[in-house]
Design a protein around this motif. Structure first.
Motif, PDB file in Angstrom:
ATOM      1  N   VAL A   1       0.830  -1.200   0.000  1.00 47.57           N
ATOM      2  CA  VAL A   1       0.000   0.000   0.000  1.00 47.57           C
ATOM      3  C   VAL A   1       0.868   1.255   0.000  1.00 47.57           C
ATOM      4  CG1 VAL A   1      -1.603   1.362   1.404  1.00 47.57           C
ATOM      5  CG2 VAL A   1      -2.041  -1.054   1.014  1.00 47.57           C
ATOM      6  N   ASP A   2       1.961   1.234   0.761  1.00 50.99           N
ATOM      7  CA  ASP A   2       2.871   2.380   0.761  1.00 50.99           C
ATOM      8  C   ASP A   2       3.371   2.680  -0.652  1.00 50.99           C
ATOM      9  OD1 ASP A   2       2.652   2.878   3.428  1.00 50.99           O
ATOM     10  OD2 ASP A   2       4.481   1.831   4.004  1.00 50.99           O
ATOM     11  N   ASN A   3       3.813   1.633  -1.353  1.00 46.75           N
ATOM     12  CA  ASN A   3       4.366   1.831  -2.695  1.00 46.75           C
ATOM     13  C   ASN A   3       3.299   2.240  -3.700  1.00 46.75           C
ATOM     14  OD1 ASN A   3       7.423   0.954  -3.012  1.00 46.75           O
ATOM     15  ND2 ASN A   3       6.543  -0.378  -1.478  1.00 46.75           N
ATOM     16  N   LEU A   4       2.123   1.618  -3.628  1.00 39.71           N
ATOM     17  CA  LEU A   4       1.049   1.982  -4.544  1.00 39.71           C
ATOM     18  C   LEU A   4       0.594   3.426  -4.315  1.00 39.71           C
ATOM     19  CD1 LEU A   4      -1.217  -1.212  -4.685  1.00 39.71           C
ATOM     20  CD2 LEU A   4       0.428  -0.398  -6.383  1.00 39.71           C
TER      21      LEU A   4
ATOM     22  N   VAL B   1       2.173  10.958   6.007  1.00 42.87           N
ATOM     23  CA  VAL B   1       3.629  10.799   5.877  1.00 42.87           C
ATOM     24  C   VAL B   1       4.323  12.123   6.144  1.00 42.87           C
ATOM     25  CG1 VAL B   1       5.496  10.287   4.255  1.00 42.87           C
ATOM     26  CG2 VAL B   1       3.466   8.832   4.307  1.00 42.87           C
ATOM     27  N   GLY B   2       3.788  13.209   5.585  1.00 43.29           N
ATOM     28  CA  GLY B   2       4.393  14.521   5.802  1.00 43.29           C
ATOM     29  C   GLY B   2       4.406  14.916   7.266  1.00 43.29           C
ATOM     30  N   ILE B   3       3.290  14.650   7.970  1.00 36.60           N
ATOM     31  CA  ILE B   3       3.229  14.956   9.406  1.00 36.60           C
ATOM     32  C   ILE B   3       4.269  14.146  10.164  1.00 36.60           C
ATOM     33  CG2 ILE B   3       1.797  14.741  11.473  1.00 36.60           C
ATOM     34  CD1 ILE B   3      -0.620  15.387   9.712  1.00 36.60           C
ATOM     35  N   GLY B   4       4.377  12.856   9.837  1.00 40.53           N
ATOM     36  CA  GLY B   4       5.333  11.995  10.540  1.00 40.53           C
ATOM     37  C   GLY B   4       6.765  12.456  10.371  1.00 40.53           C
TER      38      GLY B   4
ATOM     39  N   PRO C   1       8.989  11.460   0.306  1.00 43.08           N
ATOM     40  CA  PRO C   1       9.304  12.883   0.090  1.00 43.08           C
ATOM     41  C   PRO C   1       9.986  13.166  -1.240  1.00 43.08           C
ATOM     42  CG  PRO C   1       9.930  12.183   2.297  1.00 43.08           C
ATOM     43  CD  PRO C   1       9.586  10.947   1.544  1.00 43.08           C
ATOM     44  N   THR C   2      10.993  12.372  -1.589  1.00 40.44           N
ATOM     45  CA  THR C   2      11.726  12.695  -2.811  1.00 40.44           C
ATOM     46  C   THR C   2      10.975  12.255  -4.062  1.00 40.44           C
ATOM     47  OG1 THR C   2      13.024  10.643  -2.772  1.00 40.44           O
ATOM     48  CG2 THR C   2      13.909  12.529  -1.576  1.00 40.44           C
ATOM     49  N   SER C   3      10.170  11.187  -3.968  1.00 42.06           N
ATOM     50  CA  SER C   3       9.381  10.767  -5.134  1.00 42.06           C
ATOM     51  C   SER C   3       8.339  11.824  -5.473  1.00 42.06           C
ATOM     52  CB  SER C   3       8.702   9.421  -4.861  1.00 42.06           C
ATOM     53  OG  SER C   3       9.647   8.393  -4.669  1.00 42.06           O
TER      54      SER C   3
END
Length: 538
Positions: free
Chosen positions: A26-29, A372-375, A95-97
């Motif tokens: 799920v993370d990658n998708l 993800v950004g918050i983390g 972040p970089t993707s």
């Protein structure tokens, strides 16, 4: 004598690998979906180039990296005789993707079209730039993998984590937040469920990964409301997915894209550097959880998988994920990385991943990216000493300037002719506001690193070091590595500038030089030593 007990071969697959597989997939998708959404939905990128050229090579990097980490887990298990070794999770770096999509590929596509190329030609040129960018970052990571410990000694954590934390807050937090609220029922429900299960650690009636549950609930809600005609803005069923097998053979397209990477080096080089530092932190995290992987091996795998992906058409770099102890707690071993690599890799080559991504609603993907950004932002404060918190906060500010520059560069917000002429006039009370904003935002990650490093040195009482960092800022400003006066952020030689561009560049460089001289003079008052440990109250 008692006969020695035969050592049982470690199991490579256990029930906990199912949970680990769903979480990692799920993370990658999610990241692939957001890349596609950003390029196709925001910048009008041709979808066929994204799905049939960019995705297969990107998926190949995930396959190769996860296969290597699976093998490393098996080697560690055999060497130690343990059956509880958990493989290092590898996937696309969020972040970089996303930064590649929003800050490099999308703007480059717009620039190529402005130069007269049609959509398809501009898309191919952008794809080659993406390949070349991955090769640049892969080479950098390969070299730096042998010097990881030195990097962490030279740059304070506030500089490394603060710079990426600011980008995460502005680009992964704010921009996707706007997108999820454009479809508020689906977006806010999905986001709230993520906060409940991942931040508040709320109980669930089902034993399944929280991200997967939020993902399923949001997707079902989107299609149920949309099909019932209950007010899902912009709802439309995607075209039926057609499998289009594309094997990512090595090619030379990245060579054509290499010259185009020069304006983006102030972004690409920090992206690669941060993955090296992240890989070191992940290795330490896994070691603390009981799995002693060699840091250099972890870094080399992610570097080489990124490099191979770039040569084969990929546009997003791979990285080991920080959650290895969490996967261990799930009960996962090494089967989950093998399954993830095969699913994403082979599915990416067959077109299955592209088909799935087209059915993923943006209102469901955006909340995951916001989380993800918050983390990442929270980690920037938690993983640095408390007395360095002002340096972390300072590192956030250049990212906000870049965020505003992105929005102001949108023709729907501001007249394109006015934005194109931002360096054409002078301001009533100093430099023109828009030109100053864009100049501050260009090279924002390196700027954030240097600002935070300078302030940490001040806090620690190393005033001469702070003056040296400011001198470096002045030098980098003159060549456009930071504060480039090229609207696209390109680098240049200072004597090639003229007009207002030259004025702004020399003003910024002179400001850094003046402050460096002042700090150098102040350092003569007493020997360098520890500072008071925090900001002085007002």
């Amino acid at each position: 004598m008692t006969a020695p007990t035969a050592r049982r071969a470690p199991r490579w697959f256990v029930p906990g690998d199912i949970n680990g597989f769903f979480g990692l997939v799920v993370d990658n998708l999610s990241i692939l979906g957001f890349i596609a959404m950003a390029l196709v939905g925001i910048f009008g990128f041709p979808a066929d180039v994204v799905f049939t050229r960019m995705f297969p090579g990107t998926a190949l990097g995930v396959l190769l990296g996860n296969l290597a980490y699976t093998w490393m887990a098996g080697r560690l298990a055999r060497r130690t005789g343990r059956d509880d070794v958990t493989a290092m999770p590898l996937g696309l770096d969020a972040p970089t993707s996303i930064g590649m999509a929003l800050l490099v590929l999308g703007p480059a596509f717009v620039a190529f079209k402005a130069d007269g190329l049609d959509d398809q030609a501009a898309a191919i040129a952008t794809w080659q730039l993406g390949m070349a960018s991955l090769v640049v970052m892969g080479v950098l990571k390969t070299v730096l993998s042998f010097a990881g410990d030195w990097i962490t000694r030279v740059l304070p954590r506030a500089a490394l984590l603060g710079s990426i934390g600011g980008a995460a807050l502005a680009l992964l937090g704010f921009l996707p937040l706007v997108e999820l609220l454009r479809n508020p029922v689906v977006g806010l429900v999905t986001f709230g469920l993520l906060l409940y299960v991942l931040v508040a650690r709320g109980a669930l009636p089902l034993r399944m990964p929280g991200v997967l549950l939020a993902f399923l609930v949001g997707t079902l809600l989107y299609y149920a409301l949309g099909l019932a005609g209950l007010g899902v803005p912009g709802f439309a069923l995607p075209e039926p997915a057609r499998l289009s097998p594309q094997f990512p053979w090595p090619g030379t397209g990245f060579i054509d894209g290499l010259p185009q990477t020069v304006p983006y080096l102030p972004l690409l080089l920090p992206f690669g550097l941060l993955m090296v530092v992240g890989g070191i932190n992940v290795s330490e995290s896994a070691r603390a959880a009981g799995d002693d992987y060699r840091t250099r091996d972890v870094l080399l795998v992610e570097a080489l998988s990124t490099l191979v992906a770039g040569v084969c058409g990929g546009v997003a770099q791979t990285t080991p994920y920080i959650g290895q102890p969490a996967y261990k707690q799930m009960g996962a071993r090494s089967g989950y990385t093998l399954l993830t690599g095969l699913f994403v890799g082979i599915g990416g080559m067959l077109g299955l991943v592209a088909g799935l991504v087209q059915w993923l609603p943006l209102a469901v993907l955006a909340p995951i990216i916001v989380y993800v950004g918050i983390g990442i932002t929270v980690q920037a404060f938690q993983a640095t000493p408390a007395r360095h918190a002002p340096a972390v906060a300072l590192a956030f500010l250049p990212s906000l300037a870049y965020l505003l520059a992105i929005k102001l560069g949108n023709p729907a917000w501001i007249d394109p002719e006015r934005f194109a002429a931002l360096y054409a006039g002078t301001g009533a009370h100093g430099l023109p506001e828009l030109a100053t904003l864009v100049t501050l935002g260009n090279g924002f990650i390196i700027t954030a690193m240097l600002w935070a490093a300078m302030l940490v040195a001040m806090i620690e009482g190393r005033t001469r070091t702070a003056a040296a960092v400011l001198s470096l800022c002045a030098a980098l400003t003159l060549v456009g590595v930071i504060h480039s006066v090229d609207p696209r952020g390109g680098v240049y030689l200072p004597w090639a500038l003229d007009g207002l561009r030259a004025v702004i560049a020399w003003q910024f460089a002179g400001a850094y030089a003046a402050l460096a001289l002042l700090l150098a003079a102040l350092s003569l008052q007493r020997p360098d030593g520890p500072g008071p440990g925090g900001p002085t109250p007002l």
